[in-house]
Design an enzyme around this catalytic site. Structure first.
Site, PDB file in Angstrom:
ATOM      1  N   ASP A   1       0.859  -1.178   0.000  1.00 42.65           N
ATOM      2  CA  ASP A   1       0.000   0.000   0.000  1.00 42.65           C
ATOM      3  C   ASP A   1       0.902   1.237   0.000  1.00 42.65           C
ATOM      4  OD1 ASP A   1      -2.456   1.488   0.373  1.00 42.65           O
ATOM      5  OD2 ASP A   1      -1.803   1.776   2.446  1.00 42.65           O
TER       6      ASP A   1
ATOM      7  N   ASP B   1      -0.301   5.240   0.777  1.00 40.75           N
ATOM      8  CA  ASP B   1      -0.607   6.226   1.823  1.00 40.75           C
ATOM      9  C   ASP B   1      -0.823   5.544   3.168  1.00 40.75           C
ATOM     10  OD1 ASP B   1      -1.436   8.984   0.236  1.00 40.75           O
ATOM     11  OD2 ASP B   1      -1.869   7.174  -0.915  1.00 40.75           O
TER      12      ASP B   1
ATOM     13  N   ASP C   1      -1.765  -0.767   5.946  1.00 37.40           N
ATOM     14  CA  ASP C   1      -2.073  -0.176   7.254  1.00 37.40           C
ATOM     15  C   ASP C   1      -3.555  -0.219   7.574  1.00 37.40           C
ATOM     16  OD1 ASP C   1      -2.796   1.909   5.355  1.00 37.40           O
ATOM     17  OD2 ASP C   1      -2.904   3.257   7.072  1.00 37.40           O
TER      18      ASP C   1
END
Length: 206
Positions: A10, A12, A177
């Site tokens: 991922d 951001d 995240d």
């Protein structure tokens, strides 16, 4: 267990902290629509499910955002255009790599693992920030929110990345995240998913 050959990451909240640039762009957008600013900690909760979700949440799903504009579709389209323009102008101004990210990516490359970005962020700002932070050369492919018909938490992007990398989900791990990363990884049946102890959404996963 199959030998791991590739890692999907991922962007951001995982590799980069882009919150301040996104916050500035949302608030420039809202100012043009004659709306008040939203605080960064509120916008932080809107990041991760793609640009349409970010715009919708920033316009309609927070008490500070309530307004009397009747044509919601027109407002959304105008807001999305404004945000996209502002974000491409300021993207990278305040965005930084999280500590240890560059060292970690280089270590993965040294282990001869193929790396791919899998993000819900649109292609244009994704490629822009990777270039600005001098990360582009580390990734074999960059899969964005507008690459496939469905984005995370659906498995489409992860499966597409595996196909591009000429590997299988059983030989792949996902690093992210958010619950989007976890759900997409599970739906794609990748070998493992690693949730980092920082970022925007990790406290809401389990």
């Amino acid at each position: 267990m199959n030998k791991i050959s590739s890692v999907l990451l991922d962007l951001d909240g995982t590799l980069i902290d882009s919150l301040l640039d996104i916050t500035d762009s949302i608030n420039y957008m809202r100012k043009d629509l004659k709306l008040t600013n939203l605080p960064a900690h509120i916008i932080k909760g809107f990041i991760g499910k793609g640009i349409d979700n970010l715009i919708n949440k920033s316009l309609y799903d927070y008490p500070y955002s309530k307004n009397n504009i009747l044509d919601k579709k027109y407002t959304f389209n105008k807001a999305k255009d404004l945000f996209s323009r502002y974000y491409c102008n300021c993207n990278g101004s305040k965005t930084v790599l999280y500590p240890g990210v560059l060292e970690g990516l280089n270590k993965l490359k040294q282990e001869q693992l193929s790396l791919s970005i899998v993000t819900n962020k649109p292609t244009k700002p994704t490629l822009q920030i990777l270039q600005k932070l001098n990360l582009s050369h580390l990734f074999s492919y960059v899969i964005c929110g507008d690459t496939c018909q469905h984005c995370k938490p659906e498995p489409d992007q992860l499966l597409f990345a595996c196909k591009q990398l000429n590997t299988t989900p059983e030989k792949t791990i996902m690093i992210g995240d958010s619950s989007n990363d976890v759900m997409a990884a599970r739906a794609a049946n990748v070998a493992a998913v690693l949730v980092l102890p920082y970022g925007y959404h990790n406290k809401k996963i389990f």
